[in-house]
Design an enzyme around this catalytic site. Structure first.
Site, PDB file in Angstrom:
ATOM      1  N   ASP A  24       0.849  -1.192   0.000  1.00 10.44           N
ATOM      2  CA  ASP A  24       0.000   0.000   0.000  1.00 10.44           C
ATOM      3  C   ASP A  24       0.883   1.240   0.000  1.00 10.44           C
ATOM      4  OD1 ASP A  24      -1.877   1.960   0.380  1.00 10.44           O
ATOM      5  OD2 ASP A  24      -2.274   1.443   2.487  1.00 10.44           O
ATOM      6  N   ASN A  26      -0.294   4.516  -0.575  1.00 12.13           N
ATOM      7  CA  ASN A  26      -0.932   5.794  -0.194  1.00 12.13           C
ATOM      8  C   ASN A  26      -1.725   5.710   1.108  1.00 12.13           C
ATOM      9  OD1 ASN A  26      -3.119   4.346  -1.003  1.00 12.13           O
ATOM     10  ND2 ASN A  26      -3.850   5.796  -2.540  1.00 12.13           N
ATOM     11  N   ASP A  28      -4.119   3.735   2.535  1.00 13.42           N
ATOM     12  CA  ASP A  28      -5.545   3.488   2.766  1.00 13.42           C
ATOM     13  C   ASP A  28      -5.837   2.012   3.069  1.00 13.42           C
ATOM     14  OD1 ASP A  28      -5.146   2.332   0.333  1.00 13.42           O
ATOM     15  OD2 ASP A  28      -6.731   3.421  -0.725  1.00 13.42           O
ATOM     16  N   ASP A  32      -1.501  -1.022  -3.979  1.00 13.70           N
ATOM     17  CA  ASP A  32      -1.751  -0.187  -5.159  1.00 13.70           C
ATOM     18  C   ASP A  32      -0.491  -0.047  -6.018  1.00 13.70           C
ATOM     19  OD1 ASP A  32      -0.115   1.750  -3.838  1.00 13.70           O
ATOM     20  OD2 ASP A  32      -1.865   2.332  -2.652  1.00 13.70           O
ATOM     21  N   ASP A 101      -3.332  -9.347 -16.982  1.00 14.75           N
ATOM     22  CA  ASP A 101      -4.327 -10.416 -17.011  1.00 14.75           C
ATOM     23  C   ASP A 101      -5.425 -10.003 -17.988  1.00 14.75           C
ATOM     24  OD1 ASP A 101      -5.832 -12.733 -15.999  1.00 14.75           O
ATOM     25  OD2 ASP A 101      -4.628 -12.466 -14.185  1.00 14.75           O
ATOM     26  N   ASP A 206      -7.010 -15.378 -18.790  1.00 15.03           N
ATOM     27  CA  ASP A 206      -7.810 -16.046 -17.772  1.00 15.03           C
ATOM     28  C   ASP A 206      -8.784 -17.065 -18.386  1.00 15.03           C
ATOM     29  OD1 ASP A 206      -8.606 -15.977 -14.892  1.00 15.03           O
ATOM     30  OD2 ASP A 206     -10.548 -15.458 -15.756  1.00 15.03           O
ATOM     31  N   GLU A 260      -4.421 -19.606 -19.291  1.00 12.22           N
ATOM     32  CA  GLU A 260      -4.832 -20.439 -18.155  1.00 12.22           C
ATOM     33  C   GLU A 260      -5.816 -21.479 -18.679  1.00 12.22           C
ATOM     34  OE1 GLU A 260      -6.807 -20.197 -13.718  1.00 12.22           O
ATOM     35  OE2 GLU A 260      -7.730 -19.171 -15.394  1.00 12.22           O
ATOM     36  N   HIS A 332      -2.757 -16.880  -6.892  1.00 11.30           N
ATOM     37  CA  HIS A 332      -3.825 -16.279  -6.091  1.00 11.30           C
ATOM     38  C   HIS A 332      -5.016 -17.229  -5.895  1.00 11.30           C
ATOM     39  CE1 HIS A 332      -4.915 -15.943 -10.189  1.00 11.30           C
ATOM     40  NE2 HIS A 332      -6.146 -15.620  -9.866  1.00 11.30           N
ATOM     41  N   ASP A 333      -5.027 -18.349  -6.592  1.00 14.05           N
ATOM     42  CA  ASP A 333      -6.089 -19.340  -6.418  1.00 14.05           C
ATOM     43  C   ASP A 333      -5.618 -20.520  -5.581  1.00 14.05           C
ATOM     44  OD1 ASP A 333      -7.796 -17.959  -8.155  1.00 14.05           O
ATOM     45  OD2 ASP A 333      -7.000 -19.015  -9.909  1.00 14.05           O
TER      46      ASP A 333
HETATM   47  C1  GLC Z   1      -9.251 -17.907 -13.042  1.00 17.17           C
HETATM   48  C2  GLC Z   1      -8.615 -16.982 -12.049  1.00 17.17           C
HETATM   49  C3  GLC Z   1      -9.475 -16.946 -10.823  1.00 17.17           C
HETATM   50  C4  GLC Z   1     -10.838 -16.437 -11.201  1.00 17.17           C
HETATM   51  C5  GLC Z   1     -11.441 -17.263 -12.322  1.00 17.17           C
HETATM   52  C6  GLC Z   1     -12.605 -16.563 -12.931  1.00 17.17           C
HETATM   53  O1  GLC Z   1      -9.257 -19.219 -12.614  1.00 17.17           O
HETATM   54  O2  GLC Z   1      -7.305 -17.348 -11.786  1.00 17.17           O
HETATM   55  O3  GLC Z   1      -8.928 -16.169  -9.810  1.00 17.17           O
HETATM   56  O4  GLC Z   1     -11.661 -16.480 -10.086  1.00 17.17           O
HETATM   57  O5  GLC Z   1     -10.532 -17.474 -13.369  1.00 17.17           O
HETATM   58  O6  GLC Z   1     -12.170 -15.394 -13.573  1.00 17.17           O
HETATM   59 CA    CA Z   2      -3.570   2.127  -1.277  1.00 16.54          CA
END
Ligand code: GLC
Ligand code: CA
Length: 534
Positions: A24, A26, A28, A32, A101, A206, A260, A332-333
């Protein structure tokens, strides 16, 4: 085909930023682009060559950025286009590529296209989405088929305004685009050009293998919860044609495309990945993830080394000499691997062992923010503290028969939120992530696991990642060498070799606290031997 010559992504490695939790700048409480700007030197210091940004566009955040309401802008939480350009310029100055992405299987239901499309069958956007009339059964409205969405219940939502159902393979707020409509494909190309003209170096695309649906939308397989419709929207009939169209745009710019591809088998993958006229450069495949992740929670619990080894080797062998692998363990998944595949007790050992386990295979490695310092899964006490739509739904719908303790245990292991806690920069308050209260819980172990501390420790996981990435880059054998697996049947040891021009590198990894009769390796030990040339 004409176009700009593509850069050689094969010798590169990439760092994934999930911006909301990165840094972060700034004050909040939300990560970012100001924070990213300040941390570019750190990213560079890891020895990576580029960044993949998970979505940074305006989004109502039903799926934290993967529900986009404006493809040509930056979410106000993260900055603006001017700040993005600054980040891009600085990254390029440091020799880092920047990949965005591209989420085009669906938009947000708050995207202007959808708002228009809802209005009726005769507006310019009416065919941008997949609308169908209800089926009537005993005077009751029923959805057009039996598909389930992957994130929340049925895959169809009735819209009162349009008086039809729309398809959403993911959350309700993520209506699927109708890619069979040429206008939609032109929109996609326009979006690609918008960012490529700005200087972006490529896209992570994606769920790109979902964009072509079976024209009849037949009923799915009844006993596959959440993915019963999968055979009818994955690797669909027009996928290759559409990918070719997008490829032409990428070619003009020499941009790379990483697709993906959940559940795409390696044989099918080769169709997209092989040769000069390939439509994707690399694929984020799910076989390795299926060794243990939120998707496998329905089938089996717990990590299975045999499955992971099989997945690694399957892709290494099948792609050898034909196509190129994208290598990853976390994203992130996918929750933190030390907590799932390794051991928090043997934190340093399993963190370094897991690094070596994938970084020395053939392919382009991706490292997810925090993985390089060995961050672990968060364990929040109640489901109310979680943010991820898929986890919350799983808790209420799929895990509902277990005790509260069991349900939360599964959330702790498998929730996508486990890997979305703020990056742990230092021992300062909020782990140095923000001067304000962060948007999501900080893992309390930040006092032991953080960048600042690991910078000072030559044997830290962080410095181990740096050494592995440097070694990979400097070694022809690790970059290009032939892959071969040994003792395939061992349930505790993963052993593979890379060989090139007379040189051999052997990577020995122990994945268990006890090695039993093997006695070769200590718990979670990794050894790398090199012989031959030099
Ligand atoms: C992909 C992304 C995931 C998202 C899904 C729908 O699997 O990695 O985070 O929720 O697509 O967009
Ligand atoms: Ca921020």
């Amino acid at each position: 085909m004409t176009g700009v010559k593509q850069y050689d992504f094969r010798s590169m490695s990439f760092y994934q930023i999930w911006i909301r939790s990165f840094c972060d700048g700034n004050g909040d409480g939300i990560g970012d682009l100001y924070g990213v700007y300040d941390k570019l030197e750190y990213i560079k210091s890891l020895g990576v060559d580029g960044i993949w940004f998970s979505p940074i566009y305006p989004s109502p955040n039903a799926d934290y950025g993967y529900d986009i309401s404006d493809y040509r802008n930056i979410h106000p939480d993260y900055g603006d286009l001017a700040q993005f350009k600054k980040v891009l310029q600085k990254a390029h100055g440091l020799g880092l590529k920047v990949i965005l992405d591209l989420v085009i299987n669906h938009t947000s239901d708050e995207h202007p296209w959808f708002l228009e499309s809802r209005k009726g069958k005769d507006n310019p956007y009416s065919d941008y989405y997949i609308w169908r009339d209800p089926k009537w059964k005993r005077r009751a409205k029923r959805p057009p088929n039996n598909w389930f969405s992957q994130f929340e219940g049925l895959a169809w939502e009735y819209d009162d305004l349009r008086e039809q159902y729309y398809l959403h393979v993911f959350a309700k707020k993520q209506p699927d685009l109708n890619m069979d409509n040429p206008k939609v494909r032109e929109e996609v190309k326009g979006i690609m050009r918008f960012w490529l003209d700005m200087g972006v170096d490529g896209f992570r695309e994606d769920v790109i293998t979902y964009i072509s649906k079976h024209p009849q939308l037949p009923d799915g397989i009844p006993f596959l919860p959440a993915i019963n419709g999968l055979p009818f929207y994955k690797d669909g009939p027009n996928l290759l044609t559409y990918l070719k169209e997008f490829r032409e745009v990428a070619r003009e710019y020499g941009a790379i495309q990483i697709g993906e591809a959940p559940m795409t088998p390696v044989k099918t993958a080769l169709r997209y990945l092989t040769g000069e006229d390939r439509v994707l450069d690399m694929m984020i495949q799910f076989d390795t993830m299926m060794a243990d992740c939120f998707l496998t929670e329905f089938v089996h619990h717990g990590f299975w080394l045999a499955k992971l080894k099989r997945a690694f080797s399957r892709w290494q062998y099948a792609l050898a000499g034909k196509a190129w692998n994208a290598l990853y363990l976390e994203n992130h998944d996918h929750p933190r691997v030390i907590s799932r595949y390794g051991s928090e007790k043997y934190w340093r050992e399993s963190g370094t062992m897991l690094a070596a386990c994938y970084l020395f295979q053939q392919g382009t490695p991706f490292i997810y923010q925090g993985q390089e310092i060995g961050m672990t899964n968060i364990r929040l006490s109640s489901i109310d503290q979680y943010k991820d739509v898929a986890s919350i739904h799983a808790y209420h719908a799929f895990y509902k028969h277990g005790s509260e303790e069991k349900r939360m245990h599964r959330i702790h292991l498998a929730s996508r939120d486990s890997a979305r806690t703020p990056m742990q920069w230092s021992v300062a308050s909020n782990a140095g992530f923000s001067s304000a209260q962060p948007w999501f819980a900080v893992n309390p172990n930040y006092t032991q696991i953080n960048v600042e501390q690991e910078e000072r420790d030559p044997d830290s996981i962080l410095n181990f990642y740096r050494r592995c990435l440097a070694l990979r880059k400097s070694s022809q054998t690790l970059l290009w060498g032939h892959y071969r697996e040994y003792i395939r049947h061992s349930r505790k040891i993963y052993l593979y070799e890379r060989s090139y021009a007379g040189e051999r590198i052997l990577v020995m990894l122990c994945n268990y606290p006890e090695t039993g009769t093997t006695g070769i390796l200590r718990p979670y030990e990794v050894r790398v031997f090199q012989w031959g040339s030099e």
